[in-house]
Design a protein around this motif. Structure first.
Motif, PDB file in Angstrom:
ATOM      1  N   UNK A 151      37.582 -26.892  33.235  1.00 56.19           N
ATOM      2  CA  UNK A 151      38.743 -26.052  33.447  1.00 56.19           C
ATOM      3  C   UNK A 151      38.473 -24.759  32.685  1.00 56.19           C
ATOM      4  N   UNK A 152      38.336 -23.649  33.424  1.00 56.35           N
ATOM      5  CA  UNK A 152      38.010 -22.346  32.837  1.00 56.35           C
ATOM      6  C   UNK A 152      39.117 -21.366  33.138  1.00 56.35           C
ATOM      7  N   UNK A 153      39.675 -20.770  32.082  1.00 56.96           N
ATOM      8  CA  UNK A 153      40.737 -19.786  32.223  1.00 56.96           C
ATOM      9  C   UNK A 153      40.150 -18.508  32.799  1.00 56.96           C
ATOM     10  N   UNK A 154      40.748 -17.950  33.850  1.00 55.46           N
ATOM     11  CA  UNK A 154      40.202 -16.750  34.474  1.00 55.46           C
ATOM     12  C   UNK A 154      40.602 -15.489  33.721  1.00 55.46           C
ATOM     13  N   UNK A 155      41.543 -15.589  32.781  1.00 56.31           N
ATOM     14  CA  UNK A 155      41.947 -14.465  31.950  1.00 56.31           C
ATOM     15  C   UNK A 155      41.064 -14.469  30.705  1.00 56.31           C
ATOM     16  N   UNK A 156      40.175 -13.471  30.537  1.00 58.73           N
ATOM     17  CA  UNK A 156      39.241 -13.499  29.406  1.00 58.73           C
ATOM     18  C   UNK A 156      39.923 -13.475  28.041  1.00 58.73           C
ATOM     19  N   UNK A 157      41.185 -13.067  27.978  1.00 60.36           N
ATOM     20  CA  UNK A 157      41.903 -13.041  26.705  1.00 60.36           C
ATOM     21  C   UNK A 157      42.507 -14.399  26.356  1.00 60.36           C
ATOM     22  N   UNK A 158      42.412 -15.337  27.286  1.00 64.37           N
ATOM     23  CA  UNK A 158      42.960 -16.677  27.044  1.00 64.37           C
ATOM     24  C   UNK A 158      41.879 -17.738  27.259  1.00 64.37           C
ATOM     25  N   UNK A 159      40.647 -17.416  26.938  1.00 59.08           N
ATOM     26  CA  UNK A 159      39.545 -18.333  27.239  1.00 59.08           C
ATOM     27  C   UNK A 159      39.351 -19.422  26.187  1.00 59.08           C
ATOM     28  N   UNK A 160      40.202 -19.469  25.181  1.00 60.48           N
ATOM     29  CA  UNK A 160      40.078 -20.498  24.148  1.00 60.48           C
ATOM     30  C   UNK A 160      40.409 -21.893  24.634  1.00 60.48           C
TER      31      UNK A 160
END
Length: 168
Positions: free
Chosen positions: A107-116
């Protein structure tokens, strides 16, 4: 509202039988007769049973009984692929790409600011996947995939419900 699932794991470590609840509370157990055991302080007792070919772990305390089913067998690439796609959440204005990994889903967040919150999830029970959080977060995360009347995956549900699946 999604169900809150508990994950427990029985294992032997340094010659002791132990129970790990949700990746946050490991307890030492004392074996009893057969497939029965008790928690060392006496907080609960447990047993493994088999009824109609189904194995169950039961934990019994003053508060009642909880039963656990074993995890499903590893899924094939085709079975895992049913869950892949892009899922969007309007509530937090982000989306997630899900892709197949060797033993589950990434599961990868597409928003780079929420990639944690990029985690690999493993299958647990039908359409439910879990991952243990990094050591600094004492919990696990689970996601559940909901199916439509045609049995196609259409919604990813977690503590935050993520709506609208777009197949890839």
């Amino acid at each position: 509202m999604p169900w809150i699932y508990q994950i427990c794991r029985l294992f032997v470590e340094e010659g002791l039988l132990k129970l790990d609840m949700n990746g946050e509370n490991v307890m030492a157990l004392s074996p009893l007769q057969g497939l029965r055991f008790k928690e060392r302080s006496g907080a609960f007792r447990g047993e493994i049973t088999q009824e109609s070919g189904e194995i169950r772990l039961s934990l019994i305390s003053d508060g009642g009984m909880k039963q656990f089913l074993p995890f499903i067998e590893p899924l094939s690439i085709d079975e895992l692929s049913e869950h892949t796609g892009r899922y969007n959440c309007r509530d937090i204005d982000t989306g997630y790409d899900l892709s197949v990994t060797e033993r589950g889903l990434l599961l990868r967040n597409i928003n780079p600011h929420r990639d944690g919150m990029n985690f690999k999830y493993r299958p647990a029970i039908k359409d439910i996947f879990y991952t243990f959080a990094p050591p600094y977060i004492a919990c696990y995360f689970s996601v559940e995939f909901l199916r439509n009347k045609s049995n196609n995956v259409e919604v990813l549900s977690s503590e935050i419900t993520i709506r609208t699946a777009e197949s890839t």
